[in-house]
Design an enzyme around this catalytic site. Structure first.
Site, PDB file in Angstrom:
ATOM      1  N   GLU A  30      28.065  63.902  13.884  1.00 14.63           N
ATOM      2  CA  GLU A  30      28.219  63.588  12.472  1.00 14.63           C
ATOM      3  C   GLU A  30      29.319  62.557  12.281  1.00 14.63           C
ATOM      4  OE1 GLU A  30      28.548  63.111   8.596  1.00 14.63           O
ATOM      5  OE2 GLU A  30      26.864  64.254   9.455  1.00 14.63           O
ATOM      6  N   ARG A 104      24.850  73.431  -2.551  1.00 17.48           N
ATOM      7  CA  ARG A 104      24.629  72.783  -1.258  1.00 17.48           C
ATOM      8  C   ARG A 104      25.741  73.099  -0.265  1.00 17.48           C
ATOM      9  NH1 ARG A 104      21.044  68.443  -0.493  1.00 17.48           N
ATOM     10  NH2 ARG A 104      19.676  68.111  -2.260  1.00 17.48           N
ATOM     11  N   TYR A 210      20.323  75.527 -13.657  1.00 15.66           N
ATOM     12  CA  TYR A 210      20.146  76.836 -13.036  1.00 15.66           C
ATOM     13  C   TYR A 210      21.473  77.284 -12.444  1.00 15.66           C
ATOM     14  CZ  TYR A 210      19.354  73.749  -8.961  1.00 15.66           C
ATOM     15  OH  TYR A 210      19.452  72.769  -8.000  1.00 15.66           O
ATOM     16  N   ASP A 288      15.298  62.949   5.073  1.00 12.78           N
ATOM     17  CA  ASP A 288      15.354  61.721   4.281  1.00 12.78           C
ATOM     18  C   ASP A 288      15.277  60.464   5.134  1.00 12.78           C
ATOM     19  OD1 ASP A 288      15.504  63.106   1.934  1.00 12.78           O
ATOM     20  OD2 ASP A 288      17.619  62.711   1.544  1.00 12.78           O
TER      21      ASP A 288
END
Length: 387
Positions: A30, A104, A210, A288
């Site tokens: 990463e 997330r 939400y 993605d």
């Protein structure tokens, strides 16, 4: 088989866990120095939670996940119900796994916590890849090369791995910008908010809200149409006053939520045309990096999670032909993800219809359960078993 994954987002981490469960030697690289996520919610439908529960994450997810009771589509000005589709226990009974709302950051923490720390390497910015036929090397700025049998690009819409495979290509601006924010639940206790996902549909824009983080926080996304944008980012700060002005005349509940937020982030929505292939030699893509889509089916993360499970299954039967396994993986995934890309793009138009004949036809279809999120319409999506 040794496998290197580039990118420690939801797709990269979930793929690493699926591959690790299948017995592979996996490393994740990463570019950031630590996992971080600016406030944003995520929806996980049964096709995704089926994979995550299969990885043994059921208890960890349940600690912060919210199970919404229904998907509620409403009219922008008077709040009239256009369609109310049950979620919660009915969706779990029908499809075998829950529908979750999560922050997330909470999901990333669960995924990273399940991966042994020595398999996750931060601060590694990819500068290139070399497929040597019998192995593939990842090159990093300031770090030694990392060799593996297979390399997976899970590095997002601006994927360097994708560019290395197929050349540079800019994502396309979809004409939509989203303001997103988080509101402490205590600030909106005076509103008649259910534990549902509410989507308010109106001319040229829509608004979704939400609960996440165990119900302690209300997540919202306010999407408006805009002619141009120069770049894609999750972290550009927006002005709450601009978001409120964009929803002038909308139902008081929408405007009260917008008034309750301290800060917003503005997110230009980009996508890409479906690719005809995702793989070359010992390198492939997921999430993605290969099928960026608008969030109007709430399937971006779910499809990345499916990718990882399918990839692990294909590689498990690879034998001495990993390149062949990668071709089988993309063959299994191309049609499904392209369909969802197209449906997500179509929802942009459907959600934003101006009041008039087309809007009335849409609303009649929603009331009849012929479109949108009814169980019958969505079964092909939620029943899917990735592999």
């Amino acid at each position: 088989m040794k496998i290197n994954v580039i990118g420690a987002g939801i797709g990269g981490l979930s793929a690493a866990l699926s591959l690790l469960a299948a017995g592979f030697d996996v490393r994740v690289y990463e570019r950031a120095t630590a996992l971080s996520e600016v406030g944003a919610g995520i929806q996980l439908s049964p096709n995704a939670t089926r994979v995550l529960h299969g990885l043994g994450l059921e208890k960890e997810l349940a600690l912060t996940a919210v199970k919404p009771l229904a998907f509620h589509q409403r009219r922008w000005d008077d709040g009239r119900t256009l369609q109310r589709a049950p979620l919660g226990e009915p969706v779990e009974a029908r499809f075998g796994f829950p529908y979750y709302h999560m922050h997330r950051a909470d999901l990333l923490a669960v995924l990273a916590g399940a991966l042994p720390a020595e398999r996750l390497h931060f601060g590694h910015r990819l500068t290139g890849i070399t497929d040597r036929g019998d192995r593939v090397s990842a090159h990093f700025a300031g770090h030694a090369d990392a060799d593996a049998d297979v390399l997976i690009g899970a590095d997002g819409i601006h994927s360097p791995v994708r560019a290395a495979l197929f050349g540079p290509e800019e994502p396309r601006f979809t004409g939509c910008v989203a303001y997103r924010g988080l509101v402490p639940a205590d600030r909106v206790r005076h509103l008649p908010l259910e534990v549902t996902v509410d989507a308010w549909l109106g001319p040229g824009r829509h608004f979704v809200h939400y609960f996440v983080s165990g119900g302690r926080v209300l997540n919202f996304v306010a999407v408006i149409e805009q002619d141009a944008w120069t770049h894609e980012s999750w972290t550009d700060r927006g002005d709450p006053a601009d978001a409120l002005a964009a929803f002038d005349g909308w139902h008081p509940q929408v405007r009260e939520i917008l008034r309750a937020v301290d800060e917003t982030f503005v997110w230009a929505l980009f996508d890409r045309a479906p690719l005809h292939r995702w793989s070359r030699g010992r390198v492939t893509l997921l999430g993605d990096a290969c099928h960026a889509m608008l969030p109007f089916m709430a399937q971006g993360a779910a499809q990345a999670i499916e990718d990882g499970a399918t990839l692990a299954a294909c590689l498990a039967g690879a034998g001495a032909d990993p390149a062949g396994a990668l071709r089988r993986y993309e063959t299994r995934r191309l049609g499904r993800t392209a369909r969802l890309q197209a449906m997500s793009a179509a929802n942009k138009t459907r959600f934003h219809l101006p009041d008039g004949p087309d809007q009335r036809d849409r609303d009649a279809g929603l009331a009849a359960g012929a479109t949108g999120w009814s169980f019958d319409a969505i079964a092909w999506l939620y029943e899917h078993q990735a592999g």
